[in-house]
Design a protein around this motif. Structure first.
Motif, short mmCIF file in Angstrom:
data_model
loop_
_atom_site.label_atom_id
_atom_site.label_comp_id
_atom_site.label_asym_id
_atom_site.label_seq_id
_atom_site.Cartn_x
_atom_site.Cartn_y
_atom_site.Cartn_z
N ILE B 47 0.86 -1.04 -0.11
CA ILE B 47 -0.08 0.00 -0.09
C ILE B 47 0.94 1.26 0.01
O ILE B 47 1.69 1.46 0.82
CB ILE B 47 -0.79 0.10 1.32
N SER B 48 0.43 2.14 -0.95
CA SER B 48 1.36 3.42 -0.76
C SER B 48 0.32 4.54 -0.41
O SER B 48 -0.69 4.59 -0.79
CB SER B 48 1.67 3.78 -2.25
N THR B 49 0.89 5.04 0.58
CA THR B 49 0.06 6.49 1.26
C THR B 49 1.14 7.71 0.97
O THR B 49 0.96 8.57 1.73
CB THR B 49 0.07 6.23 2.83
N ASP B 50 2.01 7.47 0.02
CA ASP B 50 2.82 8.68 -0.30
C ASP B 50 2.15 9.47 -1.38
O ASP B 50 2.04 9.02 -2.44
CB ASP B 50 4.07 7.99 -0.73
N SER B 66 -8.67 0.50 -3.97
CA SER B 66 -9.05 -0.91 -3.59
C SER B 66 -7.65 -2.03 -4.11
O SER B 66 -7.52 -1.69 -5.24
CB SER B 66 -10.39 -1.44 -4.00
N PRO B 67 -7.20 -3.11 -3.33
CA PRO B 67 -6.37 -3.77 -3.86
C PRO B 67 -6.27 -4.42 -5.33
O PRO B 67 -7.60 -4.99 -5.39
CB PRO B 67 -6.01 -4.91 -2.71
N ALA B 78 -1.73 -4.65 -4.91
CA ALA B 78 -1.01 -3.47 -4.35
C ALA B 78 -2.49 -2.43 -4.67
O ALA B 78 -3.31 -2.52 -5.34
CB ALA B 78 -0.20 -3.05 -5.66
N SER B 79 -2.35 -1.31 -3.68
CA SER B 79 -3.33 -0.29 -3.79
C SER B 79 -2.42 1.02 -3.55
O SER B 79 -1.59 1.33 -2.91
CB SER B 79 -4.17 -0.57 -3.02
N ASN B 80 -3.31 1.84 -3.87
CA ASN B 80 -2.56 3.41 -3.57
C ASN B 80 -3.39 4.37 -3.05
O ASN B 80 -4.60 4.57 -3.48
CB ASN B 80 -2.15 4.07 -4.95
N ILE B 145 2.44 -4.30 3.54
CA ILE B 145 3.61 -3.29 3.41
C ILE B 145 2.98 -1.80 3.01
O ILE B 145 2.66 -1.88 2.13
CB ILE B 145 4.56 -3.91 2.17
N PHE B 146 3.57 -1.02 3.89
CA PHE B 146 3.13 0.31 3.60
C PHE B 146 4.40 1.02 3.19
O PHE B 146 5.44 1.30 4.04
CB PHE B 146 2.66 0.94 4.89
N ASP B 147 4.31 1.70 2.01
CA ASP B 147 5.40 2.52 1.35
C ASP B 147 4.98 3.87 1.80
O ASP B 147 4.20 4.49 1.07
CB ASP B 147 5.45 2.24 -0.08
N THR B 148 5.36 4.38 2.86
CA THR B 148 4.90 5.58 3.32
C THR B 148 5.63 6.83 2.95
O THR B 148 6.63 6.79 2.44
CB THR B 148 4.97 5.59 5.03
#
Lengths: 121, 589
Positions: B47-50, B66-67, B78-80, B145-148
């Motif tokens: 998941i990207s929250t960046d 949504s994934p 993956a989701s954004n 996994i959070f790609d923050t």
């Protein structure tokens, strides 16, 4: 008993500390309203970003806004009539409307009150 | 020198967070980690929250909140979550229904109030809490996994639950800063659940991603300590982009290698307490599943085209900026950029350049991660240069104390408690810092002032609104300091003020910088220069790995020079860290 409603401009917080400086006027008003509410008077306060609906629904307020724009805020209604535009009432005015002494508006409750999260909506 | 990072041997918690300042390679590391875990048979959600995420480019896949299954990798989804989009949606939900009902000018003031950093952060955190506390989602995956986002943002994001828990409980008057966000108050339980999950070592691992350079190590150390403080103690350090070998005959290549090795000798004590792993410096771009798989095999060079003509020769170097602001009689110069792009160095070099051109200059910094004293050490300074620094934490305390002292004349204890609470709002810092540099500017005469940070467009718009508001209503003026009143129109005046945006020729730093520019434009301020710092492309290295990286810069140099910047300047990667007046002069020779 009179009904007083205060329509605030958009601001983050009711004491105005988020501005370039603290406005003592806003702090005074916040304290006065707090005291009046504690005494059980009918005084309400709406902030533009929190309660835009109140601003849109109230025809008096909406009229003033259409005429003068956001600079007309705050708008104060007493018994649904526009009583003041662009500034807050003095403690003396508050006192007169509610038939109390201005000194009473500076009295503060001694205990901190806990807040009911659900009532914040 | 460190063990090679391989997720299979290192990662064993369901939640994984990556943090690090912009441009250290969080997204690439997160993607490669996700692919490796999925390849080992685990079911993984990335998941990207960046807001600056290029997750979509990496997988060549349009992503939503949504994934979505990633083609070519079994078990990887993956989701954004774009926090700015979430904030926009939130803002529109509040404001939208009143368009047409309230006058346009009134709606505009509402929108601005909801355009601050707080709204974006809360919206981001809200999205993130929804995932962290949703058993239906969690149970489906072995790893999430959070790609923050970059460090500062991440920190605030993660610190929020504690702050808000305290805030919600202590709120005695129920108005305050909850204001625009009061709709979130009923999520209090979810917030505290998020905090529990984050601070539980069997649930959450934090991957601190850093480059092998001093400033990103310092930043990683700061993040590490701050996160330890709020209870996230399970941390692993990944040194990303470690050059494994170098060409002795290539000056850039050997300097690059030795700079990295020297930086690693100075790893802060706190960071040494963590397990440390490394990932190689690679010349290929980390997009596409195959390239991501190469990374953990420690491949650094696939074959690639090595010859190119250098197009940066016609871009001015930093002296172009200096001559321009010098001949334009600019009085106020702000360098602006996210942490780690070198805005303090650029501000210092511009200041020195102006001194060398014969101007009197005052240089000041507000960046807590920057150390002007470090930049100049014990140098003997030129008598035409003075230096000061503004520490945001100190300024906030000073501002609070000031306000409380002033207000105590009219207020009793309870009223003060009320006010104190509003002073804990996040806006206070921006305002306090702005006041501090307004004071610095007001004190200077006949000096050019160079500041290594700029106010955001949002702050300027709020100050502006407050200013006209208090003009309108003479009765209700708080005492807006003279220095602030005088500074606002000066910042707006392009004849007097130049904003210089500093960036690197890489995806994330360029995206972040362009967002800063958009925000300033909202306040009608047009940045005058962009400076692309630390460009390998602008050097003449023949090291095949560095050269591969240099080629990857071209795309971003074009983006800045052709699309984003009014005027663009480029600084070649420097062989050594420039410390001290004499060394900083190298930037302008």
């Amino acid at each position: 008993m009179k009904k007083v409603e205060i329509f605030d401009p958009a601001m983050c917080c009711s004491t105005g500390v988020c501005g370039p400086s603290v406005d003592p006027e806003l702090t005074r008003v916040a304290s006065a309203i707090y005291s009046l509410k504690e005494k059980g008077f009918d005084i309400k306060r709406y902030q533009l970003t929190n309660d835009p609906g109140k601003f849109a629904e109230n025809s008096e307020v909406n009229n003033v806004l259409h005429e003068k724009g956001p600079d007309a805020l705050p708008i104060i209604l007493v018994d649904n009539q526009v009583a003041r535009v662009g500034s807050y009432p003095s403690n003396e005015e508050f006192a007169e409307w509610f038939n109390v002494t201005p000194e009473e508006l500076r009295e503060k409750p001694k205990a901190r009150v806990s807040i009911d999260i659900n009532s914040l909506k | 020198m460190f063990q090679a990072f391989h997720p299979k041997n290192v990662v064993n918690t369901p939640f994984l967070f990556l943090t690090g300042k912009g441009g250290v390679g969080k997204t690439s590391t997160a993607c490669a980690t996700a692919v490796a875990l999925a390849d080992s048979g685990k079911k993984v959600l990335l998941i990207s929250t960046d807001p600056a995420s290029n997750l979509q480019d990496v997988f060549g896949l349009e992503l939503t909140n949504s994934p979505k299954e990633v083609p070519g990798v079994e078990n990887l989804f993956a989701s954004n979550l774009d926090p700015e989009a979430a904030a926009r949606a939130y803002r529109e939900k509040v404001v939208g229904p009143y368009r047409g009902k309230l006058p346009e000018s009134v709606v505009a003031t509402m929108e601005e109030q909801l355009s601050g950093a707080c709204t974006v952060e809360i919206a981001a955190f809200d999205e993130f809490t929804n995932l962290l506390t949703n058993p239906e989602i969690i149970e489906q995956y072995d790893h999430i996994i959070f790609d923050t986002a970059p460090t500062g943002h991440t920190l605030r994001l993660l610190q929020l639950p504690t702050a808000w828990n305290g805030f919600l409980e202590e709120s005695t008057h129920g108005a305050s800063c909850l204001g625009p966000l009061s709709g979130l108050a009923d999520k209090k339980n979810l917030y505290s659940k998020s905090v529990e999950v984050l601070s539980e070592p069997s649930m959450t691992t934090l991957l601190l991603v850093t480059r092998p350079d001093v400033s990103s190590l310092v930043e990683a150390d700061r993040a590490s300590m701050e996160l330890k403080e709020i209870g996230i103690k399970s941390q692993i350090l990944i040194v990303n982009g470690l050059l494994q070998s170098y060409l002795k005959e290539d000056e850039v290549s050997s300097a690059f290698y030795h700079r990295q090795r020297n930086a690693l000798k100075q790893i802060p004590e706190n960071l040494k307490q963590n397990e440390i792993y490394s990932l190689p410096f690679v010349s290929y771009s980390l997009t596409g599943v195959e390239n991501l798989r190469y990374l953990f095999k420690q491949y650094s060079i696939p074959s690639m085209e090595l010859s190119f003509e250098n197009e940066t020769d016609n871009l001015p170097r930093l002296n172009g900026v200096i001559n321009d602001v010098s001949s334009d009689h600019t009085r106020l110069i702000f360098s602006m950029g996210k942490g780690g792009v070198g805005k303090t160095t650029v501000a210092s070099a511009i200041a020195i350049g102006l001194v060398e051109t014969g101007h009197k200059v005052h240089l000041t910094t507000t960046d807590p991660a920057a150390h002007l004293s470090h930049q100049f050490q014990s140098d003997e300074l030129n008598q035409n240069l003075t230096i000061s620094s503004i520490n945001p934490k100190v300024e906030v305390e000073k501002y609070k104390a000031d306000v409380l002292a002033n207000a105590s004349k009219d207020l009793d204890e309870e009223g003060l408690a009320y006010l104190e609470e509003d002073l804990n709002s996040p806006c206070t810092e921006e305002i306090a810092v702005f006041r501090a540099f307004a004071e610095v500017v007001a004190k200077t005469e006949n000096e050019i002032v160079v500041i290594d940070t700029a106010p955001t467009g949002h702050t300027l718009l709020l100050l502006d609104a407050a200013q006209s508001y208090s003009k309108e209503i003479a009765r209700s003026t708080g005492d807006v300091p003279d220095s602030v009143l005088k500074l606002l129109p000066r910042i707006r005046n392009p004849k007097e003020t130049a904003v210089v945006i500093v960036t690197l020729a890489e995806a994330t730093p360029v995206l972040e910088a362009s967002r800063l520019q958009d925000d300033l434009r909202r306040a009608n301020i047009e940045p005058k220069w962009w400076v692309i710092n630390q460009s390998l492309y602008a050097t003449n290295t023949i090291d095949p790995i560095l050269r591969g990286k240099a080629i990857a810069e071209i795309e971003w140099i074009h983006e800045v020079n052709e699309k984003l910047a009014k005027k663009c300047s480029i600084i070649p990667w420097q062989h050594e860290e420039k410390v001290g007046y004499e060394k900083l002069k190298d930037y302008i020779d």
